[in-house]
Design a protein around this motif. Structure first.
Motif, PDB file in Angstrom:
ATOM      1  N   MET A  35       0.852  -1.200   0.000  1.00 13.88           N
ATOM      2  CA  MET A  35       0.000   0.000   0.000  1.00 13.88           C
ATOM      3  C   MET A  35       0.888   1.250   0.000  1.00 13.88           C
ATOM      4  N   LEU A  36       0.536   2.226  -0.829  1.00 13.88           N
ATOM      5  CA  LEU A  36       1.318   3.445  -0.951  1.00 13.88           C
ATOM      6  C   LEU A  36       1.178   4.321   0.292  1.00 13.88           C
ATOM      7  N   PRO A  37       2.272   4.966   0.713  1.00 13.68           N
ATOM      8  CA  PRO A  37       2.149   5.935   1.820  1.00 13.68           C
ATOM      9  C   PRO A  37       1.161   7.038   1.441  1.00 13.68           C
ATOM     10  N   GLY A  38       0.421   7.544   2.442  1.00 14.19           N
ATOM     11  CA  GLY A  38      -0.601   8.548   2.161  1.00 14.19           C
ATOM     12  C   GLY A  38      -0.057   9.803   1.510  1.00 14.19           C
ATOM     13  N   TRP A  39       1.187  10.177   1.870  1.00 15.21           N
ATOM     14  CA  TRP A  39       1.723  11.428   1.355  1.00 15.21           C
ATOM     15  C   TRP A  39       1.907  11.385  -0.154  1.00 15.21           C
ATOM     16  N   ILE A  40       2.090  10.194  -0.718  1.00 11.18           N
ATOM     17  CA  ILE A  40       2.271  10.100  -2.167  1.00 11.18           C
ATOM     18  C   ILE A  40       1.019  10.589  -2.890  1.00 11.18           C
ATOM     19  N   ILE A  41      -0.136  10.203  -2.361  1.00  8.78           N
ATOM     20  CA  ILE A  41      -1.402  10.627  -2.984  1.00  8.78           C
ATOM     21  C   ILE A  41      -1.549  12.141  -2.896  1.00  8.78           C
ATOM     22  N   TYR A  42      -1.270  12.698  -1.727  1.00 11.14           N
ATOM     23  CA  TYR A  42      -1.417  14.142  -1.565  1.00 11.14           C
ATOM     24  C   TYR A  42      -0.375  14.900  -2.389  1.00 11.14           C
ATOM     25  N   ALA A  43       0.834  14.377  -2.457  1.00  5.73           N
ATOM     26  CA  ALA A  43       1.860  15.024  -3.277  1.00  5.73           C
ATOM     27  C   ALA A  43       1.450  15.014  -4.745  1.00  5.73           C
ATOM     28  N   ALA A  44       0.839  13.915  -5.182  1.00 10.17           N
ATOM     29  CA  ALA A  44       0.378  13.825  -6.572  1.00 10.17           C
ATOM     30  C   ALA A  44      -0.734  14.833  -6.838  1.00 10.17           C
ATOM     31  N   LEU A  52       0.061  16.549   5.747  1.00 13.25           N
ATOM     32  CA  LEU A  52      -0.264  15.564   4.720  1.00 13.25           C
ATOM     33  C   LEU A  52       0.910  15.326   3.773  1.00 13.25           C
ATOM     34  N   ILE A  53       1.773  16.328   3.652  1.00 14.46           N
ATOM     35  CA  ILE A  53       2.996  16.205   2.861  1.00 14.46           C
ATOM     36  C   ILE A  53       4.174  16.547   3.777  1.00 14.46           C
ATOM     37  N   PRO A  54       5.112  15.626   3.981  1.00  7.94           N
ATOM     38  CA  PRO A  54       6.274  15.911   4.841  1.00  7.94           C
ATOM     39  C   PRO A  54       7.132  17.036   4.279  1.00  7.94           C
TER      40      PRO A  54
END
Length: 203
Positions: free
Chosen positions: A1-10, A53-55
């Motif tokens: 499962m992808l880390p949540g931040w990847i979705i928000y960064a996208a 949501l994004i580090p």
């Protein structure tokens, strides 16, 4: 499962890429406005950073990559003419500055400074563009008090939301950033983050 931040960064990157794509339709005549629309497009990314949501490291890396992406056309002398100006590296400085700020400043203060860079600078540029367009002057070479008024108002609003300081301290912060944006010696996309970072010592 992808880390949540990847979705928000996208999602954040999509706002920026859409802005670049859509401003192309306005064309080269509105290059100065298009630059500011792209400034506005980083606001979702800044807010996602603020809410965790994004580090910071991801925000910084993405801004750096975006800076390189914009620097390359300048180096090749093949600028994206609808928003890049020959010999003007402001949008590159903006991205590189945005990559450093989250790494060296606390989240709340970094958010305020990034939003001032995006929103206040954007509002200022658009006001000046249409003011000088109406009066028949070259909007690429001039600054005017009307834009600076827009800057200090929006920066003060940002300060009142995000800064932990007295009312006078918040207004003073906005005023000093406005002066850093207005001065003619150093590109404002470097001057504002530099002044803003120094001002952190007072906040």
């Amino acid at each position: 499962m992808l880390p949540g931040w990847i979705i928000y960064a996208a999602i954040a990157a999509t706002f920026i890429l859409l802005a670049i794509s859509l401003t192309k339709k306005l064309g080269e005549e509105y290059a100065w406005v298009n630059r500011k629309i792209i400034h506005f497009s980083i606001v979702p990314a800044v807010l996602m950073f603020y809410y965790g949501l994004i580090p910071a490291e991801v925000f910084s890396a993405a801004a750096f990559i975006f800076g390189v992406f914009q620097l390359w056309p300048h180096l090749k002398r093949r600028e994206f003419s609808w928003y890049q100006i020959e010999h003007n590296y402001g949008e590159v400085f903006f991205a590189f500055s945005a990559s450093v700020i989250p790494l060296i400043l606390p989240k709340e203060y970094a958010t305020a400074l990034l939003l001032a860079m995006a929103i206040s600078d954007g509002v200022t540029g658009i006001i000046r563009h249409f003011y000088f367009k109406r009066h028949g002057f070259n909007v690429k070479l001039r600054k005017h008090w009307t834009g600076s008024l827009g800057y200090i108002i929006t920066a003060a609003i940002i300060a009142f939301i995000f800064l932990d300081a007295s009312a006078m301290g918040k207004i003073g912060w906005a005023a000093l950033l406005m002066l850093a944006e207005y001065q003619p010696w150093l590109d404002d996309n470097l001057a504002v983050p530099l002044v803003g970072s120094v001002l952190f010592l007072l906040y």
